[in-house]
Write a protein that holds these residues in place. Structure first.
Motif, mmCIF file in Angstrom:
data_model
loop_
_atom_site.group_PDB
_atom_site.id
_atom_site.type_symbol
_atom_site.label_atom_id
_atom_site.label_comp_id
_atom_site.label_asym_id
_atom_site.label_seq_id
_atom_site.Cartn_x
_atom_site.Cartn_y
_atom_site.Cartn_z
ATOM 1 N N ARG A 75 0.854 -1.186 0.000
ATOM 2 C CA ARG A 75 0.000 0.000 0.000
ATOM 3 C C ARG A 75 0.893 1.240 0.000
ATOM 4 N NH1 ARG A 75 -4.022 -2.325 4.452
ATOM 5 N NH2 ARG A 75 -2.136 -3.559 4.715
ATOM 6 N N ILE A 101 1.547 4.866 0.978
ATOM 7 C CA ILE A 101 1.080 5.813 1.985
ATOM 8 C C ILE A 101 1.941 7.060 1.893
ATOM 9 C CG2 ILE A 101 0.654 6.190 4.432
ATOM 10 C CD1 ILE A 101 0.265 3.247 4.807
ATOM 11 N N ASP A 157 -0.317 -7.638 6.196
ATOM 12 C CA ASP A 157 -1.364 -7.314 7.174
ATOM 13 C C ASP A 157 -1.056 -7.857 8.563
ATOM 14 O OD1 ASP A 157 -3.339 -5.972 5.545
ATOM 15 O OD2 ASP A 157 -3.470 -7.878 4.463
ATOM 16 N N HIS A 181 0.102 11.290 7.977
ATOM 17 C CA HIS A 181 0.847 10.073 7.644
ATOM 18 C C HIS A 181 0.607 9.011 8.709
ATOM 19 C CE1 HIS A 181 4.893 7.845 7.014
ATOM 20 N NE2 HIS A 181 4.057 7.473 6.061
ATOM 21 N N ASP A 219 -1.922 8.816 10.718
ATOM 22 C CA ASP A 219 -3.328 8.393 10.624
ATOM 23 C C ASP A 219 -3.515 7.390 9.492
ATOM 24 O OD1 ASP A 219 -3.826 10.108 12.692
ATOM 25 O OD2 ASP A 219 -4.759 11.678 11.462
ATOM 26 N N ALA A 220 -2.846 7.639 8.371
ATOM 27 C CA ALA A 220 -2.982 6.730 7.227
ATOM 28 C C ALA A 220 -2.349 5.370 7.536
ATOM 29 C CB ALA A 220 -2.337 7.353 5.987
ATOM 30 N N ALA A 226 -2.189 4.105 10.529
ATOM 31 C CA ALA A 226 -3.120 3.497 11.492
ATOM 32 C C ALA A 226 -4.351 2.926 10.792
ATOM 33 C CB ALA A 226 -3.535 4.534 12.540
ATOM 34 N N ALA A 227 -4.826 3.621 9.752
ATOM 35 C CA ALA A 227 -6.008 3.133 9.025
ATOM 36 C C ALA A 227 -5.678 1.830 8.305
ATOM 37 C CB ALA A 227 -6.466 4.193 8.027
ATOM 38 N N ALA A 228 -4.452 1.721 7.781
ATOM 39 C CA ALA A 228 -4.064 0.523 7.031
ATOM 40 C C ALA A 228 -3.615 -0.598 7.968
ATOM 41 C CB ALA A 228 -2.935 0.876 6.058
ATOM 42 N N PRO A 245 -3.963 -1.043 12.001
ATOM 43 C CA PRO A 245 -4.364 -0.448 13.288
ATOM 44 C C PRO A 245 -3.372 -0.690 14.426
ATOM 45 C CG PRO A 245 -6.222 -1.532 12.237
ATOM 46 C CD PRO A 245 -5.020 -1.857 11.404
#
Ligand SMILES: [Zn+2]
Length: 260
Positions: free
Chosen positions: A4, A6, A26, A41, A43-44, A46-48, A50
């Motif tokens: 991903r 980011i 993951d 950054h 936050d992104a 953390a979204a991908a 947690p």
């Protein structure tokens, strides 16, 4: 290999649109490069992922790649951090040092570590052989050349050797820290090598008129350069002179350079 992308959210004069970081897997997410610690950054990430990255691999200790390590460590204390050492530049986040030939396990298969100095002495490139993907940090940038900061640990001779090593892997694609994904890796490397050879000829031509300072050579090669870009051009000229010195073709005499 489907990392991903980011974005580190750090556009600026030195970083262009800003830096890409890459998150692999993951279960045990591996993040390539730490950004600069900007909240979007983190936050992104953390979204991908947690629970945060289990491992952060840093390509090199230039601040747009490494300075976010402290913020990542503060948010996810269990994360491990790995890079090749550059003692004068490395922030203290409790690194595990890695070197050429190290293997890093990811959920999407192993990465082989290549030490590719030149842009910086500590630069690492990460090779995913299964997909022939090379994570190249600042070694390649589509549509641009790469700065070799000769007074700050850069080495053009090392850089050219590192590019040659990368070329011999025959990568299918390169994922850079700046700019778009590079599909024609061999094409961009050939272009870079040709560009440096041309610049080297210009530096040698300039020196045929007699010993010159870096400033004078730079002014001759880049006559109409914007004043703000002059220091970077001087670094590039110095990088060429140092390479010519190591090749035994030029040498320094005081603040001037001459052909041998
Ligand atoms: Zn860099």
């Amino acid at each position: 290999m489907t990392p991903r992308l980011i974005h580190a959210g750090n556009p600026g004069p030195m970083t262009g649109d800003g830096n890409w970081t890459y998150l692999i897997g993951d279960r045990n997410p591996v993040l390539i490069d730490a950004g600069v610690g900007h909240a979007p950054h983190l936050d992104a990430i953390a979204a991908a992922a947690p629970r945060g990255p289990s491992l952060v691999l840093v390509t090199h200790a230039h601040s747009d790649h490494v300075s976010g390590a402290a913020a990542i460590k503060a948010k996810w204390p269990a994360a491990r951090f790995m890079k090749f050492p550059w003692p004068v530049r490395d922030p203290d986040v409790g690194w595990s040092w890695i070197e050429d030939g190290s293997t890093i396990d990811t959920d999407q298969g192993p990465l082989t570590v290549l030490h590719t100095p030149g842009h910086s002495p500590d630069h690492l490139t990460f090779w995913h052989a299964d997909s022939r993907t090379l994570f190249v940090g600042d070694m390649l940038v589509q549509g641009s050349t790469v700065v070799i900061p000769a007074s700050h640990g850069g080495s053009l001779a090392d850089y050219l050797r590192s590019l040659d090593r990368m070329l011999r892997l025959n990568p299918a694609r390169a994922l850079p820290a700046h700019g778009p994904v590079i599909d024609d890796v061999a094409g961009i490397i050939h272009k870079y090598v040709e560009h440096r050879a041309q610049r080297e000829r210009q530096v040698l031509d300039a020196l045929t008129t007699g010993p010159l300072t870096v400033d004078a050579i730079t002014a001759g090669i880049y006559p109409a350069l914007d004043q703000a870009l002059v220091p970077m051009a001087q670094e590039s000229v110095l990088a060429h002179l140092q390479k010519l010195d190591s090749d035994g073709r030029a040498r320094r005499d005081g603040d001037r350079w001459l052909v041998v």
